[in-house]
Design an enzyme around this catalytic site. Structure first.
Site, PDB file in Angstrom:
ATOM      1  N   CYS A   2       0.731  -1.141  -0.127  1.00 43.88           N
ATOM      2  CA  CYS A   2       0.115  -0.028   0.118  1.00 43.88           C
ATOM      3  C   CYS A   2       0.852   1.454  -0.235  1.00 43.88           C
ATOM      4  O   CYS A   2       0.421   2.088  -0.338  1.00 43.88           O
ATOM      5  CB  CYS A   2      -0.692  -0.047   1.362  1.00 43.88           C
ATOM      6  SG  CYS A   2      -2.137   1.366   1.407  1.00 43.88           S
ATOM      7  N   ARG A  27      -3.382   5.087   5.077  1.00 41.11           N
ATOM      8  CA  ARG A  27      -3.745   4.186   4.105  1.00 41.11           C
ATOM      9  C   ARG A  27      -4.149   2.785   4.380  1.00 41.11           C
ATOM     10  O   ARG A  27      -4.978   2.202   3.558  1.00 41.11           O
ATOM     11  CB  ARG A  27      -2.730   3.797   2.883  1.00 41.11           C
ATOM     12  CG  ARG A  27      -2.300   4.968   2.262  1.00 41.11           C
ATOM     13  CD  ARG A  27      -0.993   5.038   1.480  1.00 41.11           C
ATOM     14  NE  ARG A  27      -0.878   6.053   0.553  1.00 41.11           N
ATOM     15  CZ  ARG A  27      -0.727   5.983  -0.851  1.00 41.11           C
ATOM     16  NH1 ARG A  27      -0.951   4.948  -1.374  1.00 41.11           N
ATOM     17  NH2 ARG A  27      -0.510   7.012  -1.638  1.00 41.11           N
ATOM     18  N   TRP A  75      -0.303  -4.032   2.262  1.00 36.96           N
ATOM     19  CA  TRP A  75      -1.787  -4.607   2.489  1.00 36.96           C
ATOM     20  C   TRP A  75      -2.090  -5.680   1.418  1.00 36.96           C
ATOM     21  O   TRP A  75      -1.853  -5.665   0.318  1.00 36.96           O
ATOM     22  CB  TRP A  75      -2.922  -3.471   1.790  1.00 36.96           C
ATOM     23  CG  TRP A  75      -4.344  -3.655   1.962  1.00 36.96           C
ATOM     24  CD1 TRP A  75      -5.003  -3.438   2.996  1.00 36.96           C
ATOM     25  CD2 TRP A  75      -5.110  -4.070   1.025  1.00 36.96           C
ATOM     26  NE1 TRP A  75      -6.305  -3.720   2.805  1.00 36.96           N
ATOM     27  CE2 TRP A  75      -6.490  -4.112   1.545  1.00 36.96           C
ATOM     28  CE3 TRP A  75      -5.067  -4.211  -0.665  1.00 36.96           C
ATOM     29  CZ2 TRP A  75      -7.704  -4.323   0.871  1.00 36.96           C
ATOM     30  CZ3 TRP A  75      -5.995  -4.650  -1.217  1.00 36.96           C
ATOM     31  CH2 TRP A  75      -7.310  -4.619  -0.689  1.00 36.96           C
ATOM     32  N   ASN A 100       4.063  -1.639  -5.118  1.00 36.19           N
ATOM     33  CA  ASN A 100       2.655  -1.512  -4.809  1.00 36.19           C
ATOM     34  C   ASN A 100       2.135  -1.610  -6.100  1.00 36.19           C
ATOM     35  O   ASN A 100       2.449  -1.581  -7.610  1.00 36.19           O
ATOM     36  CB  ASN A 100       2.180   0.150  -4.695  1.00 36.19           C
ATOM     37  CG  ASN A 100       2.685   0.241  -3.247  1.00 36.19           C
ATOM     38  OD1 ASN A 100       2.852  -0.426  -2.385  1.00 36.19           O
ATOM     39  ND2 ASN A 100       2.644   1.817  -3.044  1.00 36.19           N
ATOM     40  N   GLY A 101       0.771  -2.341  -6.283  1.00 37.55           N
ATOM     41  CA  GLY A 101       0.198  -2.808  -7.371  1.00 37.55           C
ATOM     42  C   GLY A 101      -0.059  -4.431  -7.467  1.00 37.55           C
ATOM     43  O   GLY A 101       0.207  -5.190  -6.504  1.00 37.55           O
ATOM     44  N   GLU A 480     -24.446   4.741   2.617  1.00 35.35           N
ATOM     45  CA  GLU A 480     -23.135   5.221   3.288  1.00 35.35           C
ATOM     46  C   GLU A 480     -23.223   4.952   4.631  1.00 35.35           C
ATOM     47  O   GLU A 480     -22.175   4.374   5.218  1.00 35.35           O
ATOM     48  CB  GLU A 480     -22.949   6.729   3.022  1.00 35.35           C
ATOM     49  CG  GLU A 480     -21.892   7.458   3.712  1.00 35.35           C
ATOM     50  CD  GLU A 480     -20.430   6.898   3.209  1.00 35.35           C
ATOM     51  OE1 GLU A 480     -19.694   7.085   3.991  1.00 35.35           O
ATOM     52  OE2 GLU A 480     -20.424   6.129   2.327  1.00 35.35           O
ATOM     53  N   LYS A 484     -20.422   2.401   6.661  1.00 33.29           N
ATOM     54  CA  LYS A 484     -19.519   3.116   7.856  1.00 33.29           C
ATOM     55  C   LYS A 484     -19.632   1.927   8.931  1.00 33.29           C
ATOM     56  O   LYS A 484     -18.611   1.803   9.594  1.00 33.29           O
ATOM     57  CB  LYS A 484     -20.115   4.245   8.426  1.00 33.29           C
ATOM     58  CG  LYS A 484     -19.573   5.533   7.428  1.00 33.29           C
ATOM     59  CD  LYS A 484     -18.257   5.713   7.496  1.00 33.29           C
ATOM     60  CE  LYS A 484     -17.640   6.444   6.199  1.00 33.29           C
ATOM     61  NZ  LYS A 484     -17.482   5.356   5.186  1.00 33.29           N
ATOM     62  N   GLU A 487     -17.768  -1.397   8.173  1.00 35.46           N
ATOM     63  CA  GLU A 487     -16.312  -0.853   7.991  1.00 35.46           C
ATOM     64  C   GLU A 487     -15.490  -0.782   9.449  1.00 35.46           C
ATOM     65  O   GLU A 487     -14.491  -1.469   9.799  1.00 35.46           O
ATOM     66  CB  GLU A 487     -15.967   0.500   7.362  1.00 35.46           C
ATOM     67  CG  GLU A 487     -16.093   0.571   5.834  1.00 35.46           C
ATOM     68  CD  GLU A 487     -15.898   1.776   5.209  1.00 35.46           C
ATOM     69  OE1 GLU A 487     -15.076   1.939   4.134  1.00 35.46           O
ATOM     70  OE2 GLU A 487     -16.157   2.867   5.998  1.00 35.46           O
ATOM     71  N   HIS A 503     -40.293  -6.817  -0.761  1.00 34.57           N
ATOM     72  CA  HIS A 503     -39.631  -7.604  -2.047  1.00 34.57           C
ATOM     73  C   HIS A 503     -38.567  -8.651  -1.613  1.00 34.57           C
ATOM     74  O   HIS A 503     -37.986  -9.066  -2.559  1.00 34.57           O
ATOM     75  CB  HIS A 503     -39.610  -6.798  -3.124  1.00 34.57           C
ATOM     76  CG  HIS A 503     -40.394  -5.971  -3.534  1.00 34.57           C
ATOM     77  ND1 HIS A 503     -41.531  -6.516  -4.153  1.00 34.57           N
ATOM     78  CD2 HIS A 503     -40.809  -4.529  -3.645  1.00 34.57           C
ATOM     79  CE1 HIS A 503     -42.549  -5.720  -4.639  1.00 34.57           C
ATOM     80  NE2 HIS A 503     -41.962  -4.334  -4.382  1.00 34.57           N
ATOM     81  N   LYS A 602      -6.815   2.826   2.624  1.00 34.96           N
ATOM     82  CA  LYS A 602      -7.441   3.921   2.519  1.00 34.96           C
ATOM     83  C   LYS A 602      -7.443   4.442   1.301  1.00 34.96           C
ATOM     84  O   LYS A 602      -8.329   4.840   0.591  1.00 34.96           O
ATOM     85  CB  LYS A 602      -6.760   4.973   3.405  1.00 34.96           C
ATOM     86  CG  LYS A 602      -7.017   6.498   3.212  1.00 34.96           C
ATOM     87  CD  LYS A 602      -8.550   6.886   4.000  1.00 34.96           C
ATOM     88  CE  LYS A 602      -8.945   8.242   3.908  1.00 34.96           C
ATOM     89  NZ  LYS A 602     -10.255   8.353   4.629  1.00 34.96           N
TER      90      LYS A 602
END
Length: 607
Positions: A2, A27, A75, A100-101, A480, A484, A487, A503, A602
């Site tokens: 990360c 991050r 990460w 990274n990647g 949202e 939260k 998370e 439904h 992040k």
């Protein structure tokens, strides 16, 4: 991924590396490490599982020093979090690499390298890159720069790389393709990092590498080569360093601090710009007058902001607006309407999927690209013709709070300018202007409800699931709120349009499933009231976040929190802040790591 920090200097660089990693902690990551070449020309490294503090403890116990070094917070993508999978990856006590990647064709190379006798110590894709560079040096006779340049065309995927070689102790080589990497310019020392924040303790002068660039850094200078291997000059940028206090400032967590910063950040985001197209770019007036459709691409929390904006744009400007998850949009043949304004939303401006989605769409029918972003000089800002910078400031907590609400403010600002050019009723523009001016005041009033929300939050601590409901523009706010909660508290939470209860989701409702409803005083109020009665009739417990004028009352199986929401245009931000506080207090009560939730990053710079 990360985070990457790299240094070529005449002085010991361990403190620079560790400080850079500390600045990248926002991050999210699961392990950390660094490698150095010391004055005797030996390469050595430390790696730990967990936080940068654990790496610092190892360094204190067994100090390493050197002028050339690379460091990384990881990460996990390939391989579970472990010391073996942590970066840097060191080959033959000579080559060290951080990355990274994601290298998509790593398995093909791993098989071939194993057949050649290479031994792998990790499960990562990065170690494959390290072996390829080592072979290019040892068998191909290349120097470090040439070895990296030879290996890069073989790699499929995204990367930001930093490499050091024991036999070239005074230099480091970095490269980028699809993942961000910036150079820092010092006096007799040069740096590389995943973003400018990582390096702001040592420099205010930066160079932004472009796709395919390779750079060689020493204490004496740097050289940059493009994808064809030709020397290029990318130019230096001097940034005004942020003077804001990045400490906790008396708060228990960064997330709480950032929630309470929102009134000021909202005010900063809209200050002086609401009546001027030029806040979006020099030719915004000409472009906005030609817009016939809007297409928004974003991920995660930013996607929710886009969904809110669709309601604003279509109802107040009359323009059609589509919103899509960027990671899906980039892989389908989308139909783009004539004179479409493409809008990418990203806190970091480096979100890989959003960047790719903006690049995926061809120029046909695209009038212009607009970046709504919190980081100046980010990849998205540099790629777009129009830019609106939110003023959220540095957001350390992994779960987005002030970045989201300032995105909403920027999108409401965009709606205002489009309405100015396209709405037949000037009252729409006037209503938006009024709402923008009251955002900070409304936010302060919601924050005053903190103690009441904390009391409600205690009812969630022993729950494992939650349902969030909203209608119209408040459905994405419910989304949202659910995001939260999941998370940072690890409670499974889902959001539904309240009209969809019958439904399917009603099957989940019982006394152990708290149902959180966003209940404004709007045209759908009575419809929502009927939906909530469906919950009560099935034994569910309601937690209703309601406007003061909505007429909800607490009673059996129903707790109502009234919020001061003076206008419907300001409502989405007001209700968002209340749901942020709910999630925060639930997480604190459960004892989770509020600022660094497990498994999350992040800035998501991989696909």
């Amino acid at each position: 991924m990360c985070g990457i920090v790299a240094v070529a200097a005449r002085r010991d660089c361990t403190d620079i590396l560790l400080e850079g990693l500390r600045r990248l902690e926002y991050r999210g990551y699961d392990s950390a490490g660094f490698a150095l070449i010391d004055r005797a020309g030996q390469l050595s490294s430390h790696k730990t599982l967990g936080r940068v503090a654990a790496l610092e403890a190892v360094q204190m116990a067994t100090p390493l020093s050197g002028g050339t070094g690379i460091a990384h917070t990881r990460w996990a993508t390939h391989g579970a979090p472990s010391v073996a999978n942590a970066h840097p990856h060191v080959i033959n006590d000579r080559i060290a690499v951080v990355h990274n990647g994601i290298i998509e064709n790593h398995e093909l190379f791993r098989s071939a390298l194993t057949a050649q006798g290479c031994e792998f110590a990790s499960e990562t894709d990065t170690e494959v890159v390290a072996h390829l560079i080592a072979l290019a040096i040892e068998e191909g006779g290349h120097d470090l720069v040439a070895a990296v340049q030879q290996v890069l065309p073989k790699l499929q995927g995204a990367y930001a790389l930093a490499v050091i070689d024991r036999e070239s102790p005074n230099q480091l080589v970095v490269a980028r393709q699809g993942s961000p990497l910036v150079l820092g310019v010092g006096l007799g020392e040069y740096f590389a990092g995943s973003d400018t924040l990582a390096l702001q303790s040592v420099t205010d002068t930066f160079i932004y590498l472009e796709e395919g660039d390779v750079a060689q850094l020493t204490a004496d200078g740097y050289a940059i080569f493009n994808v064809e291997g030709q020397p290029v000059d990318r130019g230096q940028n001097r940034l005004a360093l942020r003077t804001e206090n990045q400490g906790l400032g008396g708060y228990d967590h960064y997330m709480r601090k950032e929630i309470f910063e929102q009134p000021a950040r909202l005010q900063d985001t809209i200050k002086g710009a609401s009546a001027d197209d030029r806040a979006f770019g020099g030719n915004a007036t000409e472009l906005f007058s030609q817009v016939q459709a809007v297409q928004i691409v974003a991920c995660g929390t930013s996607y929710h902001a886009g969904l809110v904006a669709r309601h604003w744009i279509e109802s107040l400007t009359g323009l059609p607006c589509q919103v899509e998850v960027a990671s899906e949009y980039r892989y389908r043949n989308a139909v783009v309407l004539p004179n479409t304004l493409m809008v990418g939303i990203s806190q970091s401006g480096e979100t890989a999927d959003t960047l790719a989605a903006l690049e995926h769409v061809g120029v046909e029918n695209v009038l212009a690209r607009l970046a709504i972003c919190n980081v100046d000089h980010s990849a998205m800002v540099r790629a777009c013709e129009l830019v609106y910078l939110t003023q959220a400031g540095a957001e350390i907590g992994v779960a987005s709070t002030k970045a989201f609400t300032t995105q909403l403010a920027a999108l409401l600002m965009l709606t205002s300018r489009l309405a100015h050019h396209h709405a037949s009723d000037t009252l729409a523009t006037q209503n938006i202007e009024s709402a923008l001016q009251e955002l900070a005041t409304v936010s302060d009033q919601v924050l005053a409800c903190d103690d009441k929300i904390k009391t409600l939050a205690r009812r969630f601590t022993n729950k494992h699931h939650a349902l969030f409901l909203g209608r119209g523009i408040y459905y994405p706010i419910a989304m949202e709120g659910a995001l939260k909660l999941k998370e940072i508290s690890y409670i499974h939470a889902e959001a539904y349009p309240a009209g969809e209860l019958k439904h399917g989701p009603l099957a989940l409702v019982d006394e152990d499933m708290p149902v959180v409803a966003v209940a404004p005083d709007d045209l759908l109020m009575e419809k929502l009231r009927s939906n909530l009665e469906e919950v009560r009739a099935r034994g569910g417990h309601l937690f209703v976040f309601a406007s003061e004028k909505a007429g909800y009352q607490s009673g059996p199986s129903c707790d109502v929190l009234e919020l001061p929401v003076p206008s419907n245009l300001a409502g989405p931000i007001a209700f968002t802040i209340a749901l942020q506080l709910l999630s925060y207090h639930v997480a604190v009560a459960k004892g989770t790591d509020v600022d660094k939730p497990r498994n999350l990053a992040k800035s998501v710079t991989v696909e």
